[in-house]
Design a protein around this motif. Structure first.
Motif, PDB file in Angstrom:
ATOM      1  N   ILE A  55       0.838  -1.204   0.000  1.00  0.00           N
ATOM      2  CA  ILE A  55       0.000   0.000   0.000  1.00  0.00           C
ATOM      3  C   ILE A  55       0.873   1.253   0.000  1.00  0.00           C
ATOM      4  O   ILE A  55       0.548   2.244  -0.652  1.00  0.00           O
ATOM      5  N   GLN A 112      -4.445   7.354  -3.182  1.00  0.00           N
ATOM      6  CA  GLN A 112      -4.952   5.982  -3.225  1.00  0.00           C
ATOM      7  C   GLN A 112      -4.607   5.231  -1.945  1.00  0.00           C
ATOM      8  O   GLN A 112      -5.443   4.513  -1.396  1.00  0.00           O
ATOM      9  N   VAL A 127      -7.391   3.649   0.574  1.00  0.00           N
ATOM     10  CA  VAL A 127      -7.399   2.208   0.868  1.00  0.00           C
ATOM     11  C   VAL A 127      -7.245   1.977   2.368  1.00  0.00           C
ATOM     12  O   VAL A 127      -7.971   1.172   2.965  1.00  0.00           O
ATOM     13  N   VAL A 166     -10.190   0.181   4.184  1.00  0.00           N
ATOM     14  CA  VAL A 166      -9.920  -1.216   4.516  1.00  0.00           C
ATOM     15  C   VAL A 166      -9.411  -1.375   5.949  1.00  0.00           C
ATOM     16  O   VAL A 166      -9.952  -2.173   6.722  1.00  0.00           O
ATOM     17  N   ALA A 210      -9.836   4.676  -3.811  1.00  0.00           N
ATOM     18  CA  ALA A 210      -9.753   3.343  -3.202  1.00  0.00           C
ATOM     19  C   ALA A 210      -9.855   2.259  -4.270  1.00  0.00           C
ATOM     20  O   ALA A 210      -9.095   1.278  -4.249  1.00  0.00           O
ATOM     21  N   HIS A 211     -10.764   2.434  -5.212  1.00  0.00           N
ATOM     22  CA  HIS A 211     -10.928   1.445  -6.284  1.00  0.00           C
ATOM     23  C   HIS A 211      -9.641   1.330  -7.108  1.00  0.00           C
ATOM     24  O   HIS A 211      -9.172   0.219  -7.381  1.00  0.00           O
ATOM     25  N   LEU A 223      -6.898  -0.378  -4.977  1.00  0.00           N
ATOM     26  CA  LEU A 223      -7.117  -1.820  -4.849  1.00  0.00           C
ATOM     27  C   LEU A 223      -6.876  -2.536  -6.176  1.00  0.00           C
ATOM     28  O   LEU A 223      -6.351  -3.653  -6.197  1.00  0.00           O
ATOM     29  N   LYS A 224      -7.224  -1.882  -7.267  1.00  0.00           N
ATOM     30  CA  LYS A 224      -6.978  -2.473  -8.590  1.00  0.00           C
ATOM     31  C   LYS A 224      -5.472  -2.608  -8.836  1.00  0.00           C
ATOM     32  O   LYS A 224      -5.003  -3.646  -9.309  1.00  0.00           O
TER      33      LYS A 224
END
Length: 192
Positions: free
Chosen positions: A133, A140, A144, A148, A172-173, A176-177
């Motif tokens: 991360i 991002q 996340v 999370v 976040a999307h 995570l991608k």
């Protein structure tokens, strides 16, 4: 991180209410529930200084707890906002006065009822996840971590970051991608 059940949330809300009234045992429950995730979030922001910044955060939380009004998710968002502010203050301080030596981490986690092997594997996977991360772009990574690690919904995470919920969902999307793509490329192991 596993999702909280309604029973867990109700027990946390009850402990939070008692902690606001000065119940030390209830505060210990609140602390043990929130601190590991809060430290994980801070690790993503300040690295190895996360425990120090968390201590500053809890100092501020204790000072303001009696005036806090809200449920468990609102408390986590409030604590995350305080943590983020302390982290940004910390980063400004060290930028002005850089360290010349790295201090060893001496903090030990409180003992748990779980077996040592399971705890070690969880810590390794958490450390690995946090290291991945940390490689994400900052917006991002923060999105996340808040979504999370702390389990905040998009509006609460947006409040912490001073952004719109849609921007937090998107960050976040995307984060995570990127993490999923990295895991597919490396088979879940760290690249050298």
């Amino acid at each position: 991180m596993p999702r909280r059940s309604a029973t867990d949330e109700a027990a946390f809300a009850a402990a939070l209410a008692r902690a606001r009234e000065g119940d030390e045992a209830a505060f210990a429950t609140v602390y043990r529930t929130v601190n590991p995730r809060l430290v994980g979030y801070l690790y993503g922001l300040v690295g190895h200084d996360a425990d120090d910044v968390a201590a500053e955060t809890w100092h501020d939380v204790v000072r303001g707890l009696s005036g806090f009004r809200g449920d468990g998710p609102a408390f986590r968002a409030w604590a995350a906002t305080i943590a983020r502010n302390r982290a940004l203050d910390h980063l400004r301080r060290i930028k002005l006065r850089p360290r010349t030596t790295e201090l060893e981490d001496a903090a030990a986690d409180p003992p748990t009822e779980r077996d040592s092997e399971g705890l070690a594997l969880e810590n390794l996977s958490t450390a690995h996840a946090l290291s991945l991360i940390a490689k994400l772009p900052r917006d991002q990574a923060e999105a996340v971590l808040l979504r999370v690690m702390l389990g905040l919904n998009a509006p609460m995470a947006a409040q912490v970051l001073g952004k719109r919920p849609g921007a937090v969902r998107t960050a976040a999307h995307r984060g995570l991608k990127r993490l999923a793509e990295h895991m597919r490329r490396t088979g879940g192991t760290e690249e050298k």
